[in-house]
Write a protein that holds these residues in place. Structure first.
Motif, PDB file in Angstrom:
ATOM      1  N   GLY A   1       0.733  -1.191  -0.039  1.00 62.98           N
ATOM      2  CA  GLY A   1       0.119   0.223   0.172  1.00 62.98           C
ATOM      3  C   GLY A   1       1.057   1.265  -0.170  1.00 62.98           C
ATOM      4  N   ASN A   2       2.110   1.282  -0.328  1.00 62.64           N
ATOM      5  CA  ASN A   2       2.891   2.344  -0.329  1.00 62.64           C
ATOM      6  C   ASN A   2       3.419   2.875  -1.566  1.00 62.64           C
ATOM      7  OD1 ASN A   2       3.255   2.419   2.603  1.00 62.64           O
ATOM      8  ND2 ASN A   2       4.690   0.696   2.494  1.00 62.64           N
ATOM      9  N   TRP A   3       2.665   2.236  -2.618  1.00 63.07           N
ATOM     10  CA  TRP A   3       3.188   2.830  -4.016  1.00 63.07           C
ATOM     11  C   TRP A   3       2.517   4.236  -4.165  1.00 63.07           C
ATOM     12  CZ3 TRP A   3       0.163   4.266  -8.050  1.00 63.07           C
ATOM     13  CH2 TRP A   3       0.883   4.697  -9.405  1.00 63.07           C
ATOM     14  N   GLN A   4       3.165   5.182  -4.830  1.00 63.88           N
ATOM     15  CA  GLN A   4       2.767   6.462  -4.854  1.00 63.88           C
ATOM     16  C   GLN A   4       2.966   6.773  -6.582  1.00 63.88           C
ATOM     17  OE1 GLN A   4       1.015   8.388  -2.819  1.00 63.88           O
ATOM     18  NE2 GLN A   4       1.025   6.849  -1.520  1.00 63.88           N
ATOM     19  N   PRO A   5       2.288   7.499  -7.252  1.00 64.67           N
ATOM     20  CA  PRO A   5       2.551   7.676  -8.560  1.00 64.67           C
ATOM     21  C   PRO A   5       3.576   8.918  -8.830  1.00 64.67           C
ATOM     22  CG  PRO A   5       0.670   8.895  -7.807  1.00 64.67           C
ATOM     23  CD  PRO A   5       0.973   8.202  -6.793  1.00 64.67           C
ATOM     24  N   GLN A   6       4.729   8.900  -8.200  1.00 68.62           N
ATOM     25  CA  GLN A   6       5.643   9.917  -8.506  1.00 68.62           C
ATOM     26  C   GLN A   6       6.238   9.659  -9.622  1.00 68.62           C
ATOM     27  OE1 GLN A   6       8.252   9.293  -5.034  1.00 68.62           O
ATOM     28  NE2 GLN A   6       6.771  10.192  -3.535  1.00 68.62           N
ATOM     29  N   ASN A   7       6.216  10.774 -10.293  1.00 64.90           N
ATOM     30  CA  ASN A   7       6.947  11.289 -11.604  1.00 64.90           C
ATOM     31  C   ASN A   7       6.204  10.234 -12.738  1.00 64.90           C
ATOM     32  OD1 ASN A   7       9.476  12.625 -10.704  1.00 64.90           O
ATOM     33  ND2 ASN A   7      10.047  10.696  -9.965  1.00 64.90           N
ATOM     34  N   VAL A   8       4.972   9.835 -12.523  1.00 64.07           N
ATOM     35  CA  VAL A   8       4.187   9.019 -13.450  1.00 64.07           C
ATOM     36  C   VAL A   8       3.349  10.088 -14.171  1.00 64.07           C
ATOM     37  CG1 VAL A   8       2.421   7.502 -13.657  1.00 64.07           C
ATOM     38  CG2 VAL A   8       4.254   7.216 -11.949  1.00 64.07           C
ATOM     39  N   ARG A   9       3.158   9.974 -15.432  1.00 62.77           N
ATOM     40  CA  ARG A   9       2.424  10.875 -16.503  1.00 62.77           C
ATOM     41  C   ARG A   9       1.066  10.304 -16.302  1.00 62.77           C
ATOM     42  NH1 ARG A   9       0.833  11.215 -21.835  1.00 62.77           N
ATOM     43  NH2 ARG A   9       2.401   9.237 -22.339  1.00 62.77           N
ATOM     44  N   LEU A  10       0.065  11.110 -15.823  1.00 64.04           N
ATOM     45  CA  LEU A  10      -1.179  10.726 -15.710  1.00 64.04           C
ATOM     46  C   LEU A  10      -2.347  11.698 -16.522  1.00 64.04           C
ATOM     47  CD1 LEU A  10      -1.273  10.585 -11.859  1.00 64.04           C
ATOM     48  CD2 LEU A  10      -1.100   8.677 -13.335  1.00 64.04           C
ATOM     49  N   PHE A  11      -3.374  11.004 -16.968  1.00 62.72           N
ATOM     50  CA  PHE A  11      -4.271  11.926 -17.623  1.00 62.72           C
ATOM     51  C   PHE A  11      -5.871  11.439 -17.028  1.00 62.72           C
ATOM     52  CE2 PHE A  11      -4.935   8.440 -20.591  1.00 62.72           C
ATOM     53  CZ  PHE A  11      -6.218   8.534 -21.039  1.00 62.72           C
ATOM     54  N   THR A  12      -6.675  12.345 -17.179  1.00 59.73           N
ATOM     55  CA  THR A  12      -8.237  11.926 -16.862  1.00 59.73           C
ATOM     56  C   THR A  12      -9.052  11.733 -18.126  1.00 59.73           C
ATOM     57  OG1 THR A  12      -7.742  13.676 -15.153  1.00 59.73           O
ATOM     58  CG2 THR A  12     -10.074  13.059 -15.542  1.00 59.73           C
ATOM     59  N   SER A  13      -9.821  10.699 -18.011  1.00 61.42           N
ATOM     60  CA  SER A  13     -10.354  10.030 -19.257  1.00 61.42           C
ATOM     61  C   SER A  13     -11.668  10.860 -19.366  1.00 61.42           C
ATOM     62  CB  SER A  13     -10.910   8.581 -18.996  1.00 61.42           C
ATOM     63  OG  SER A  13     -11.702   8.662 -17.902  1.00 61.42           O
ATOM     64  N   PRO A  14     -12.103  11.353 -20.709  1.00 66.18           N
ATOM     65  CA  PRO A  14     -13.325  12.046 -20.663  1.00 66.18           C
ATOM     66  C   PRO A  14     -14.515  11.592 -19.838  1.00 66.18           C
ATOM     67  CG  PRO A  14     -12.438  11.255 -22.813  1.00 66.18           C
ATOM     68  CD  PRO A  14     -11.741  10.371 -21.727  1.00 66.18           C
ATOM     69  N   ILE A  15     -14.692  10.312 -19.679  1.00 67.27           N
ATOM     70  CA  ILE A  15     -15.882   9.930 -18.686  1.00 67.27           C
ATOM     71  C   ILE A  15     -15.624  10.389 -17.424  1.00 67.27           C
ATOM     72  CG2 ILE A  15     -15.044   7.704 -18.159  1.00 67.27           C
ATOM     73  CD1 ILE A  15     -18.241   6.889 -18.068  1.00 67.27           C
ATOM     74  N   GLU A  16     -14.398  10.695 -16.967  1.00 62.84           N
ATOM     75  CA  GLU A  16     -14.137  11.045 -15.597  1.00 62.84           C
ATOM     76  C   GLU A  16     -14.096  12.342 -15.558  1.00 62.84           C
ATOM     77  OE1 GLU A  16     -13.014  10.150 -11.500  1.00 62.84           O
ATOM     78  OE2 GLU A  16     -13.696   8.545 -13.069  1.00 62.84           O
ATOM     79  N   GLN A  17     -13.945  13.084 -16.773  1.00 60.83           N
ATOM     80  CA  GLN A  17     -13.917  14.334 -16.616  1.00 60.83           C
ATOM     81  C   GLN A  17     -15.488  15.044 -16.455  1.00 60.83           C
ATOM     82  OE1 GLN A  17     -12.042  16.204 -20.510  1.00 60.83           O
ATOM     83  NE2 GLN A  17     -10.477  14.610 -20.301  1.00 60.83           N
ATOM     84  N   ALA A  18     -16.246  13.987 -17.288  1.00 59.01           N
ATOM     85  CA  ALA A  18     -17.687  14.461 -17.090  1.00 59.01           C
ATOM     86  C   ALA A  18     -18.244  14.287 -15.538  1.00 59.01           C
ATOM     87  CB  ALA A  18     -18.523  13.385 -17.953  1.00 59.01           C
ATOM     88  N   ALA A  19     -17.662  13.056 -14.993  1.00 58.70           N
ATOM     89  CA  ALA A  19     -18.241  12.953 -13.658  1.00 58.70           C
ATOM     90  C   ALA A  19     -17.605  14.068 -12.687  1.00 58.70           C
ATOM     91  CB  ALA A  19     -17.487  11.653 -13.187  1.00 58.70           C
ATOM     92  N   GLU A  20     -16.484  14.756 -12.862  1.00 57.09           N
ATOM     93  CA  GLU A  20     -16.043  15.898 -11.919  1.00 57.09           C
ATOM     94  C   GLU A  20     -16.331  17.174 -12.720  1.00 57.09           C
ATOM     95  OE1 GLU A  20     -11.717  14.931 -12.103  1.00 57.09           O
ATOM     96  OE2 GLU A  20     -12.001  12.907 -11.313  1.00 57.09           O
ATOM     97  N   HIS A  21     -17.099  17.212 -13.727  1.00 55.53           N
ATOM     98  CA  HIS A  21     -17.534  18.645 -14.297  1.00 55.53           C
ATOM     99  C   HIS A  21     -18.416  19.409 -13.473  1.00 55.53           C
ATOM    100  CE1 HIS A  21     -18.885  21.500 -17.396  1.00 55.53           C
ATOM    101  NE2 HIS A  21     -17.648  21.337 -17.868  1.00 55.53           N
ATOM    102  N   VAL A  22     -18.379  20.594 -13.310  1.00 48.72           N
ATOM    103  CA  VAL A  22     -19.497  21.490 -12.947  1.00 48.72           C
ATOM    104  C   VAL A  22     -21.000  21.104 -13.260  1.00 48.72           C
ATOM    105  CG1 VAL A  22     -19.271  23.279 -14.581  1.00 48.72           C
ATOM    106  CG2 VAL A  22     -19.913  23.868 -12.014  1.00 48.72           C
ATOM    107  N   ARG A  23     -21.109  20.651 -14.358  1.00 50.20           N
ATOM    108  CA  ARG A  23     -22.370  20.391 -14.795  1.00 50.20           C
ATOM    109  C   ARG A  23     -22.844  18.867 -14.616  1.00 50.20           C
ATOM    110  NH1 ARG A  23     -23.735  22.567 -20.691  1.00 50.20           N
ATOM    111  NH2 ARG A  23     -25.653  21.254 -20.158  1.00 50.20           N
ATOM    112  N   ALA A  24     -22.056  18.178 -13.618  1.00 48.77           N
ATOM    113  CA  ALA A  24     -22.176  16.622 -13.435  1.00 48.77           C
ATOM    114  C   ALA A  24     -23.445  16.274 -12.714  1.00 48.77           C
ATOM    115  CB  ALA A  24     -21.101  16.017 -12.687  1.00 48.77           C
TER     116      ALA A  24
END
Length: 240
Positions: free
Chosen positions: A97-120
């Motif tokens: 349980g100690n893994w961290q996404p350090q120096n890992v390139r991440l992106f947010t999928s379109p469906i996750e963007q929709a879930a987090e959008h102000v109009r969600a």
């Protein structure tokens, strides 16, 4: 094996059932009052379950933990070797349980963007990606679980589940602290399977937010195009 040394874990064999059937089989066998659904290609930290439990105590219903993609692993068979924009992943750190996404390139999928959008608030059921959700077992039972008629094809059965919960009056909320990191991988049949399942869902969900999903859930999915299509369908008054 590593998991079973730290908690009371059991493996349920579900060959050929498909995603909905496998999730239902696991839920049926669970003895606890709270169900947490997470895919096997999601990396999490040690506070993951605590965050889900806390959110359920505050706002019982469907809780969606945030998701981020690790695109550097899309064409990599062994995550421990790392990939473009993703340093090698230490399996022992993951297990502890100690893994961290350090120096890992991440992106947010379109469906996750929709879930987090102000109009969600207009499409809260999109925050039901089965790779990272929790729900009280009683609610899961009352709604009839995941629809196994989606079969062995990939996708949409989780959105369908969230939509039915929302229609029944169950709240759907985000919990950013229950974050999961998806080790993105190549699936040659993903979008053809998805298109068939999307048609099935759209026959059930006759609303602009569902009818416009082709603009969001596709190889070139876009949140901006999805929002424009939702608004366009509303203006036309083409569906209820």
């Amino acid at each position: 094996d590593a998991l079973s040394t730290n908690c009371d874990a059991r493996v349920i064999e579900t060959r050929g059932l498909g995603r909905a059937g496998a999730r239902n089989a696991g839920a049926n066998s669970a003895s606890g009052k709270l169900l947490v659904f997470i895919d096997d290609d999601i990396l999490i930290g040690r506070e993951f379950l605590v965050a889900h439990e806390k959110a359920q105590l505050e706002r019982p219903g469907l809780i969606h933990g945030s998701l981020r993609e690790i695109p550097g692993l899309t064409k990599i068979d062994d995550p421990s070797l790392g990939g473009p924009g993703c340093p090698p992943i230490d399996i022992e750190q993951v297990r502890s349980g100690n893994w961290q996404p350090q120096n890992v390139r991440l992106f947010t999928s379109p469906i996750e963007q929709a879930a987090e959008h102000v109009r969600a608030i207009e499409w809260p059921w999109l925050a039901s990606a089965g790779a990272n959700i929790s729900v009280p077992k009683e609610i899961w039972q009352n709604i009839g679980g995941f629809d196994e008629e989606y079969g062995t094809r990939w996708g949409v059965e989780d959105i369908d589940f969230g939509y039915r919960l929302w229609k029944s009056g169950i709240s759907i909320n985000l919990q950013a602290d229950a974050r999961g990191y998806h080790m993105s991988h190549y699936n040659p049949d993903r979008w053809s399977d998805h298109a068939e399942n999307l048609k099935r869902f759209q026959q059930r969900a006759l609303c602009p937010e569902a009818q416009a999903l082709g603009e969001l859930l596709s190889p070139t999915g876009s949140l901006d195009r999805y929002i424009k299509q939702v608004d366009h369908i509303r203006q036309l008054g083409a569906v209820p």
